[in-house]
Scaffold this motif. Structure first.
Motif, PDB file in Angstrom:
ATOM      1  N   PRO A   1      -4.753  -1.532  -0.944  1.00 27.73           N
ATOM      2  CA  PRO A   1      -3.623  -0.778  -0.389  1.00 27.73           C
ATOM      3  C   PRO A   1      -3.984  -0.041   0.898  1.00 27.73           C
ATOM      4  O   PRO A   1      -3.134   0.110   1.784  1.00 27.73           O
TER       5      PRO A   1
ATOM      6  N   GLN B   1      -8.921  -0.505  -4.677  1.00 34.27           N
ATOM      7  CA  GLN B   1      -8.204   0.492  -3.899  1.00 34.27           C
ATOM      8  C   GLN B   1      -8.334   0.282  -2.396  1.00 34.27           C
ATOM      9  O   GLN B   1      -7.597   0.879  -1.609  1.00 34.27           O
TER      10      GLN B   1
ATOM     11  N   GLY C   1      -3.524  -0.072  -7.252  1.00 34.63           N
ATOM     12  CA  GLY C   1      -3.915  -0.710  -5.994  1.00 34.63           C
ATOM     13  C   GLY C   1      -2.738  -1.389  -5.328  1.00 34.63           C
ATOM     14  O   GLY C   1      -2.928  -2.232  -4.464  1.00 34.63           O
ATOM     15  N   GLY C   2      -1.519  -1.012  -5.729  1.00 34.92           N
ATOM     16  CA  GLY C   2      -0.340  -1.576  -5.069  1.00 34.92           C
ATOM     17  C   GLY C   2      -0.122  -3.044  -5.358  1.00 34.92           C
ATOM     18  O   GLY C   2       0.577  -3.728  -4.625  1.00 34.92           O
TER      19      GLY C   2
ATOM     20  N   PRO D   1      -0.289   3.535  -3.830  1.00 35.11           N
ATOM     21  CA  PRO D   1      -1.516   2.907  -4.328  1.00 35.11           C
ATOM     22  C   PRO D   1      -1.660   2.898  -5.841  1.00 35.11           C
ATOM     23  O   PRO D   1      -2.446   2.130  -6.386  1.00 35.11           O
TER      24      PRO D   1
ATOM     25  N   GLY E   1       0.783  -1.235   0.000  1.00 34.65           N
ATOM     26  CA  GLY E   1       0.000   0.000   0.000  1.00 34.65           C
ATOM     27  C   GLY E   1       0.806   1.272   0.000  1.00 34.65           C
ATOM     28  O   GLY E   1       0.236   2.365   0.016  1.00 34.65           O
TER      29      GLY E   1
END
Lengths: 368, 209
Positions: B111, B108, A344-345, A222, A219
């Motif tokens: 993360p 999302q 989204g890492g 991101p 994270g």
């Protein structure tokens, strides 16, 4: 754990209606991306699939059916066998919603629709972790088959026409103004693409074996890759595969043409590979096909290796990166590492073995 | 070929949140802000709900951080539907706002979770109509440090989480789970991988070695 093999592939992409067409197109120099106009007067490159059907749902149904059949699967395939279907997609049916032929509802509804189109009666799962979705599905499929729970799994990556993704990436200033230039000196962003990609995994021996892989969400950034985490997925994938860096004869990079991310990816790879194997990126051939990209690129890459076709680029590489994409097909790479780094890492790497290659032939060998 | 069933593939449910109806308390956002030390910024309601439930679940499991080899799986059947609608509307006339687009992506929340859990590892958004199937798939991928499983929806507001840790246990009185509700019931203490799926055992029916 028993061995897991990649039994069949199907790919519908901007390069053509199947892998055979894609190879012909690549051999002829590839295709230029089309342009998509967005509200506000901007237009962006997009690797679109050529297809006469205008209705989003009917078009999706035909493209998916064609890709599944190309992979050697018949619609009735799952009727009498327990073959889980792992669908991987980032944008799902948002294009149908935009066109008014569907409405925003349950996200799993699209997966169910696809299963109905294919008469798929076994379990259906939907992986929607952005760009890494289809490689995550591949890892889960490999785990199920490897542990003896099922004999085969079909992974189906779907990323089809929509303005939602393009406008979103445009708003984040991540898109290239033209054809993307992975590792290029003038790389300025990515270009999205459409794809329907199928991978049929099975415990029955085949040419391509899935050795192992690694999935790590980090994270700390991101929207981009973290070099240390790129290194970790490679190290973990090598470890679970029982291999060392020098065994890898080819790396299929994420390398989408992003100024920052391409550099981070190579920095991560350099931490693991003291001698960098030949590198390839398929993003300037079919664009970034988001949730389908992992399986789409592996399908195209294995077809290239089997048929002696190699994607060409015609731009100048960034000397500061220290590495270039291989301009010629590597000599018989036995082990291939493929990674996808995402929004989204997400960081995923998988390693494949070409059973047709004997140990000792590869190790970074190149045609003179 | 018969499935590979290892004797030690038993998980203890160490944390459980929202197992009755998944509905968080009305002041969940305040509780989350207190837990984080500040209100989360720019991540959207779906990710906030996930954070609230996951952190609460780790607290219930008495774990400060998620072990690095744990598997994290999150299911959201509807995703960030409110923001998706907003972006679709913005797209009619202009480019969406970048943070709106980011928040429209369910992925999302991964993360955001990884950061809050001080963790980097195997995480994915996976959906299945049958919640038992999803739990089964996660269990088949989970390693020694077990798994953290979440089911999160914006409307109606729901955040259900389970933390399962692998344990050495004498397997007694395991029976096939008949429903997801039964699997997450507060009476159930242990899961085991059986040939046909997840088997469960009441908390008092097992003895740890």
């Amino acid at each position: 754990m028993r061995a897991v093999y990649l039994h069949g592939f199907g790919l519908v992409s901007s390069l053509g209606a199947n892998l055979s067409e894609a190879l012909k197109s690549l051999a002829a120099g590839g295709k230029e991306p089309q342009r998509l106009n967005l509200p506000g007067g901007t237009d962006w490159p997009c690797y679109s699939i050529e297809h006469s059907e205008k209705d989003w749902v009917r078009r999706a149904k035909q493209l998916i059916y064609n890709a599944v059949v190309e992979a050697g699967l018949k619609p009735e395939h799952a009727q009498d066998r327990n073959v889980p279907l792992f669908i991987a997609s980032s944008s799902l049916d948002i294009g149908a919603i935009e066109s008014g032929s569907s409405h925003l509802s349950d996200g799993f509804g699209f997966a169910q629709d696809v299963a109905e189109w294919l008469n798929w009666s076994s379990e259906v799962y939907l992986f929607s972790s952005a760009c890494t979705s289809s490689l995550q599905a591949m890892l889960a499929a490999s785990s199920l088959i490897g542990s003896g729970n099922v004999e085969e799994v079909v992974v189906l990556g779907i990323e089809l026409s929509n303005r939602f993704s393009i406008s979103g990436f445009a708003s984040m200033q991540l898109l290239s103004s033209g054809k993307p230039k992975p590792l290029g000196a003038e790389r300025d962003g990515i270009a999205l693409g459409e794809a329907v990609a199928v991978m049929h995994l099975s415990c029955q021996p085949a040419r391509w074996r899935m050795c192992g892989g690694s999935n790590i969400v980090d994270g700390r950034d991101p929207t981009g890759a973290v070099p240390e985490t790129v290194a970790r997925i490679c190290e973990q994938a090598l470890a679970v595969s029982g291999l060392t860096p020098s065994d890898i004869g080819l790396i299929k990079l994420q390398a989408a043409g992003s100024p920052a991310n391409d550099a981070k990816e190579l920095a991560g790879m350099a931490k693991v590979f003291e001698v960098m194997p030949p590198l390839v990126s398929l993003k300037s051939s079919i664009g970034h096909t988001l949730g389908a990209s992992g399986v789409a690129e592996i399908a195209l890459l294995t077809a290239c290796l089997e048929n002696g076709v190699w994607p060409q680029t015609n731009y100048v590489y960034d000397v500061e990166l220290g590495y270039e994409l291989s301009s010629i097909k590597p000599v018989a790479p036995r082990y291939i590492l493929a990674d996808i780094l995402g929004f989204g890492g997400g960081h995923v790497a998988v390693i494949l073995e070409d059973a047709n290659v004997q140990r000792g032939i590869n190790n970074n060998g190149m045609y003179p | 070929m018969k499935p590979e069933i290892k004797e030690n593939l038993v998980w203890k449910i160490t944390g459980r949140v929202g197992h009755v109806d998944g509905k968080p308390p009305d002041n969940w956002r305040d509780l989350l802000a207190t837990r984080l030390g500040q209100r989360p910024r720019r991540i959207g309601m779906l990710a906030e709900l996930a954070l609230y439930g996951a952190l609460d679940c780790l607290d219930a499991a008495d774990e400060a951080i998620l072990p690095k080899d744990a598997v994290l799986r999150v299911c959201s059947m509807h995703g960030a539907s409110a923001v998706i609608s907003q972006v679709l509307e913005q797209n009619q006339t202009e480019l969406p706002m970048p943070f709106s687009f980011l928040q429209s992506q369910s992925s999302q929340l991964l993360p955001a979770l990884a950061t809050a859990l001080k963790w980097q590892g195997d995480a994915a958004i996976v959906m299945a109509r049958d919640r038992m199937s999803l739990a089964l798939l996660a269990a088949r991928q989970a390693g020694p440090n077990g798994m953290l499983l979440g089911w999160v929806e914006e409307s109606p507001c729901s955040s259900q989480w389970l933390r399962l840790a692998r344990c050495a246990i004498r397997p007694e009185n395991f029976t096939a789970a008949k429903s997801f509700g039964e699997m997450i019931s507060s009476d159930v203490g242990y899961w085991r991988l059986g040939e046909a799926g997840i088997e469960i055992s009441l908390a008092q029916d097992c003895k740890t070695n």
